[in-house]
Motif scaffolding. Structure first.
Motif, PDB file in Angstrom:
ATOM      1  N   VAL A  76      30.301  41.145  32.131  1.00  0.00           N
ATOM      2  CA  VAL A  76      31.009  41.731  33.454  1.00  0.00           C
ATOM      3  C   VAL A  76      31.534  40.750  34.260  1.00  0.00           C
ATOM      4  O   VAL A  76      31.098  39.641  34.415  1.00  0.00           O
ATOM      5  N   ASP A  77      32.671  40.994  34.463  1.00  0.00           N
ATOM      6  CA  ASP A  77      33.677  40.060  35.375  1.00  0.00           C
ATOM      7  C   ASP A  77      33.382  40.601  36.819  1.00  0.00           C
ATOM      8  O   ASP A  77      33.949  41.720  37.009  1.00  0.00           O
ATOM      9  N   HIS A  78      33.232  39.850  37.852  1.00  0.00           N
ATOM     10  CA  HIS A  78      33.003  40.197  39.212  1.00  0.00           C
ATOM     11  C   HIS A  78      33.888  39.723  39.945  1.00  0.00           C
ATOM     12  O   HIS A  78      34.733  38.479  39.831  1.00  0.00           O
ATOM     13  N   TYR A  79      34.793  40.273  40.841  1.00  0.00           N
ATOM     14  CA  TYR A  79      35.722  40.297  41.816  1.00  0.00           C
ATOM     15  C   TYR A  79      35.409  40.516  43.323  1.00  0.00           C
ATOM     16  O   TYR A  79      34.811  41.176  43.466  1.00  0.00           O
ATOM     17  N   SER A  80      35.954  39.470  44.304  1.00  0.00           N
ATOM     18  CA  SER A  80      35.822  39.608  45.547  1.00  0.00           C
ATOM     19  C   SER A  80      36.842  40.695  46.096  1.00  0.00           C
ATOM     20  O   SER A  80      36.199  41.438  47.086  1.00  0.00           O
ATOM     21  N   SER A  81      38.051  40.852  45.481  1.00  0.00           N
ATOM     22  CA  SER A  81      38.909  41.801  45.977  1.00  0.00           C
ATOM     23  C   SER A  81      39.670  42.205  44.933  1.00  0.00           C
ATOM     24  O   SER A  81      40.139  41.223  44.052  1.00  0.00           O
ATOM     25  N   ASN A  82      39.909  43.623  44.971  1.00  0.00           N
ATOM     26  CA  ASN A  82      41.006  43.897  43.970  1.00  0.00           C
ATOM     27  C   ASN A  82      41.440  45.430  44.090  1.00  0.00           C
ATOM     28  O   ASN A  82      41.214  45.681  45.373  1.00  0.00           O
ATOM     29  N   GLY A  83      42.343  46.015  43.513  1.00  0.00           N
ATOM     30  CA  GLY A  83      42.943  47.184  43.757  1.00  0.00           C
ATOM     31  C   GLY A  83      42.500  48.295  43.148  1.00  0.00           C
ATOM     32  O   GLY A  83      42.921  49.540  43.185  1.00  0.00           O
ATOM     33  N   TRP A  84      41.302  48.129  42.111  1.00  0.00           N
ATOM     34  CA  TRP A  84      40.943  49.435  41.352  1.00  0.00           C
ATOM     35  C   TRP A  84      39.599  50.133  41.880  1.00  0.00           C
ATOM     36  O   TRP A  84      39.441  51.136  41.200  1.00  0.00           O
ATOM     37  N   GLY A  85      39.075  49.586  43.037  1.00  0.00           N
ATOM     38  CA  GLY A  85      38.017  50.321  43.532  1.00  0.00           C
ATOM     39  C   GLY A  85      36.564  49.932  43.421  1.00  0.00           C
ATOM     40  O   GLY A  85      35.673  50.202  44.182  1.00  0.00           O
ATOM     41  N   ARG A  86      36.481  49.373  42.132  1.00  0.00           N
ATOM     42  CA  ARG A  86      34.941  48.601  42.106  1.00  0.00           C
ATOM     43  C   ARG A  86      35.161  47.226  42.035  1.00  0.00           C
ATOM     44  O   ARG A  86      36.299  46.601  41.633  1.00  0.00           O
ATOM     45  N   ASN A  87      33.982  46.425  42.400  1.00  0.00           N
ATOM     46  CA  ASN A  87      34.230  44.723  42.257  1.00  0.00           C
ATOM     47  C   ASN A  87      33.919  44.043  41.094  1.00  0.00           C
ATOM     48  O   ASN A  87      33.664  43.036  41.129  1.00  0.00           O
ATOM     49  N   TYR A  88      33.931  44.779  40.001  1.00  0.00           N
ATOM     50  CA  TYR A  88      33.803  44.269  38.686  1.00  0.00           C
ATOM     51  C   TYR A  88      34.701  45.239  37.606  1.00  0.00           C
ATOM     52  O   TYR A  88      34.998  46.297  37.765  1.00  0.00           O
ATOM     53  N   VAL A  89      34.550  44.688  36.424  1.00  0.00           N
ATOM     54  CA  VAL A  89      34.940  45.126  35.086  1.00  0.00           C
ATOM     55  C   VAL A  89      33.918  44.605  34.230  1.00  0.00           C
ATOM     56  O   VAL A  89      33.604  43.659  33.972  1.00  0.00           O
ATOM     57  N   ALA A  90      33.019  45.816  33.479  1.00  0.00           N
ATOM     58  CA  ALA A  90      32.288  45.966  32.606  1.00  0.00           C
ATOM     59  C   ALA A  90      32.600  46.118  31.223  1.00  0.00           C
ATOM     60  O   ALA A  90      33.306  47.302  30.956  1.00  0.00           O
ATOM     61  N   ASN A  91      32.076  45.427  30.205  1.00  0.00           N
ATOM     62  CA  ASN A  91      32.296  45.901  28.697  1.00  0.00           C
ATOM     63  C   ASN A  91      31.345  45.756  27.969  1.00  0.00           C
ATOM     64  O   ASN A  91      30.321  44.734  28.306  1.00  0.00           O
ATOM     65  N   HIS A  92      30.972  46.448  27.031  1.00  0.00           N
ATOM     66  CA  HIS A  92      29.987  46.043  26.228  1.00  0.00           C
ATOM     67  C   HIS A  92      30.330  45.186  25.243  1.00  0.00           C
ATOM     68  O   HIS A  92      31.786  45.334  24.909  1.00  0.00           O
ATOM     69  N   ILE A  93      29.632  44.298  24.381  1.00  0.00           N
ATOM     70  CA  ILE A  93      30.276  43.291  23.487  1.00  0.00           C
ATOM     71  C   ILE A  93      29.483  43.419  22.162  1.00  0.00           C
ATOM     72  O   ILE A  93      28.246  43.724  22.185  1.00  0.00           O
ATOM     73  N   GLN A  94      29.906  43.147  21.042  1.00  0.00           N
ATOM     74  CA  GLN A  94      29.337  42.749  19.641  1.00  0.00           C
ATOM     75  C   GLN A  94      29.637  41.582  19.751  1.00  0.00           C
ATOM     76  O   GLN A  94      30.991  40.853  19.544  1.00  0.00           O
ATOM     77  N   TRP A  95      28.640  40.525  19.257  1.00  0.00           N
ATOM     78  CA  TRP A  95      28.949  39.148  18.821  1.00  0.00           C
ATOM     79  C   TRP A  95      28.510  38.666  17.588  1.00  0.00           C
ATOM     80  O   TRP A  95      27.303  39.129  16.870  1.00  0.00           O
ATOM     81  N   THR A  96      29.083  37.667  17.160  1.00  0.00           N
ATOM     82  CA  THR A  96      28.598  37.033  15.800  1.00  0.00           C
ATOM     83  C   THR A  96      28.935  35.764  15.703  1.00  0.00           C
ATOM     84  O   THR A  96      29.749  34.988  16.209  1.00  0.00           O
ATOM     85  N   VAL A  97      28.013  34.927  15.175  1.00  0.00           N
ATOM     86  CA  VAL A  97      28.148  33.572  15.080  1.00  0.00           C
ATOM     87  C   VAL A  97      28.090  33.371  13.445  1.00  0.00           C
ATOM     88  O   VAL A  97      27.300  33.759  12.652  1.00  0.00           O
ATOM     89  N   SER A  98      29.272  32.639  13.028  1.00  0.00           N
ATOM     90  CA  SER A  98      29.482  32.419  11.594  1.00  0.00           C
ATOM     91  C   SER A  98      30.247  31.189  11.522  1.00  0.00           C
ATOM     92  O   SER A  98      31.161  30.737  12.241  1.00  0.00           O
ATOM     93  N   ASN A  99      29.492  30.086  10.739  1.00  0.00           N
ATOM     94  CA  ASN A  99      30.144  28.659  10.722  1.00  0.00           C
ATOM     95  C   ASN A  99      30.054  28.052  12.072  1.00  0.00           C
ATOM     96  O   ASN A  99      31.240  27.371  12.268  1.00  0.00           O
ATOM     97  N   SER A 100      29.239  28.362  12.827  1.00  0.00           N
ATOM     98  CA  SER A 100      29.008  27.629  14.311  1.00  0.00           C
ATOM     99  C   SER A 100      30.220  28.420  15.099  1.00  0.00           C
ATOM    100  O   SER A 100      30.435  27.673  16.250  1.00  0.00           O
ATOM    101  N   ARG A 101      31.005  29.400  14.708  1.00  0.00           N
ATOM    102  CA  ARG A 101      32.003  29.923  15.558  1.00  0.00           C
ATOM    103  C   ARG A 101      31.511  31.318  16.246  1.00  0.00           C
ATOM    104  O   ARG A 101      31.062  31.926  15.367  1.00  0.00           O
ATOM    105  N   ILE A 102      31.698  31.368  17.472  1.00  0.00           N
ATOM    106  CA  ILE A 102      31.207  32.847  18.131  1.00  0.00           C
ATOM    107  C   ILE A 102      32.213  33.600  18.423  1.00  0.00           C
ATOM    108  O   ILE A 102      33.255  33.347  18.926  1.00  0.00           O
ATOM    109  N   GLN A 103      32.272  34.777  17.449  1.00  0.00           N
ATOM    110  CA  GLN A 103      33.088  35.756  17.898  1.00  0.00           C
ATOM    111  C   GLN A 103      32.788  36.824  18.876  1.00  0.00           C
ATOM    112  O   GLN A 103      31.672  37.175  18.492  1.00  0.00           O
TER     113      GLN A 103
END
Length: 179
Positions: A76-103
């Protein structure tokens, strides 16, 4: 003689048991990564020709109990002011660690970033985000987990007129700004 062979056999078993114990660095990283982190990820969103800087980001990593080095969560990225009506943009994520690299894959946006060259412990997570050809440094602090259901996931309608009708169907576009 029996006693000496028993002692040798027990010593051999002890040494062999240490040989078969292995460490999986990726699952250790995933274990430490699990939880909620807050800080500045230097995210910005463009919407209706304007660019808005996030004030802070909140990322929750939930480890998959069956794979140990991957999982799901939210960003979730939080904003103090923006033009789209809510003060955040939220996304579900899927993550993986492979060879110490985080995707990290953003489900609603259908985009992927990578995190490399990082330091991670129980309190701090800092490193570099690789977003295509863009590279951004970040620093996060480990915090407690909020209620997942308190965000409206996806895009929906952002900017609304006083009557509550959406004035635009354009989506904010996330990018990482260079310092």
């Amino acid at each position: 003689m029996k006693r000496i062979s028993s002692i040798i056999a027990m010593a051999l078993i002890a040494v062999l048991s240490l040989t078969f114990t292995s460490c999986d660095e990726d699952s250790d990283i995933a274990y430490t990564l699990e939880g909620t982190w807050e800080g500045n990820m230097y995210v910005q969103s463009s919407y209706n020709g304007q660019t808005y800087d996030a004030t802070y980001s909140e990322i929750c990593f939930t480890q998959d109990p069956y794979t140990y080095s991957s999982g799901t969560g939210y960003w979730v990225d939080h904003y103090s002011s923006n033009g789209w009506g809510r003060n955040y943009v939220a996304n579900h994520i899927q993550w993986t660690v492979s060879n110490s690299r985080i995707q990290i894959y953003f489900v609603e946006e259908n985009t992927t970033i990578w995190i490399e060259d990082y330091q991670l412990n129980d309190n701090y997570f800092e490193g570099r985000i690789y977003d295509g050809s863009n590279t951004v440094n970040f620093q996060l602090t480990h915090t407690s987990s909020p209620n997942w259901s308190s965000y409206d996931y996806g895009w929906g309608s952002y900017a609304k007129s006083r009557s509550g009708v959406a004035t635009s169907t354009e989506r904010p576009i996330r990018s990482f700004k260079t310092k």
